[in-house]
Design a protein around this motif. Structure first.
Motif, PDB file in Angstrom:
ATOM      1  N   ILE A  58      36.570   5.410 -26.082  1.00  0.00           N
ATOM      2  CA  ILE A  58      35.512   5.342 -27.083  1.00  0.00           C
ATOM      3  C   ILE A  58      35.288   3.885 -27.435  1.00  0.00           C
ATOM      4  N   GLU A  60      32.708   2.197 -30.197  1.00  0.00           N
ATOM      5  CA  GLU A  60      31.638   2.307 -31.183  1.00  0.00           C
ATOM      6  C   GLU A  60      31.517   0.975 -31.902  1.00  0.00           C
ATOM      7  N   ARG A  70      27.453   4.274 -29.878  1.00  0.00           N
ATOM      8  CA  ARG A  70      28.718   4.952 -29.581  1.00  0.00           C
ATOM      9  C   ARG A  70      28.741   5.362 -28.114  1.00  0.00           C
ATOM     10  N   GLU A  72      31.300   7.321 -25.328  1.00  0.00           N
ATOM     11  CA  GLU A  72      32.474   8.167 -25.111  1.00  0.00           C
ATOM     12  C   GLU A  72      32.538   8.520 -23.636  1.00  0.00           C
TER      13      GLU A  72
END
Length: 152
Positions: A58, A60, A70, A72
């Motif tokens: 991740i 962000e 963001r 992922e």
């Protein structure tokens, strides 16, 4: 009505770095963060690094213009010094903008290494497009090159 657009690209970069150093830039958290998770244009807010098949990354961060981005990614395949495959999602200010599958292929060269990044994306509701994603990926590979040059 919602819109879905599909796009893909392939980027090839040769770096004057040993394949072990290029691989470490992806596989070692501190090395990846040097080129992928940092920058002057944004303020990081969440970072997770789990480099293994099934692992989740991740990243962000809030850009200085106020936009929250963001990323992922889930690792779906890893073969040391050969390839990394991920599927990843992107959000901007909480809106899901895309889902992509990306591969990174590593090749030894005389005096360095070659990285081939191939990506197929599904871009959602006009919030993202293939040209923008390719541009952003080029910037990341430029940052990777600068990082490899400083580690040499």
């Amino acid at each position: 009505m919602t819109a879905v657009a599909h796009a893909g690209f392939t980027l090839v970069r040769d770096y004057p770095a040993a394949i072990a150093d290029l691989w470490a830039a992806f596989a070692v958290e501190e090395r990846k963060r040097d080129w992928f998770g940092g920058g002057y244009e944004w303020t990081p807010s969440e970072w997770r690094f789990d480099f293994r098949v099934g692992g989740l990354d991740i990243d962000e961060a809030r850009f200085h213009n106020g936009v929250l981005s963001r990323y992922e990614a889930r690792y779906t395949d890893i073969v040391e010094h050969e390839r990394i495959v991920t599927s990843y999602d992107m959000w901007i200010d909480g809106a899901h903008i895309s889902t992509s599958v990306a591969s990174f292929e590593f090749e030894r060269l005389d005096g360095g290494s070659r990285l081939t990044h191939t990506e197929q994306g599904v871009h959602l509701d006009g919030l993202d497009d293939g040209a923008g994603r390719e541009y952003g990926s080029r910037l990341l590979l430029d940052a990777l090159g600068r990082t490899l040059a400083t580690k040499a």
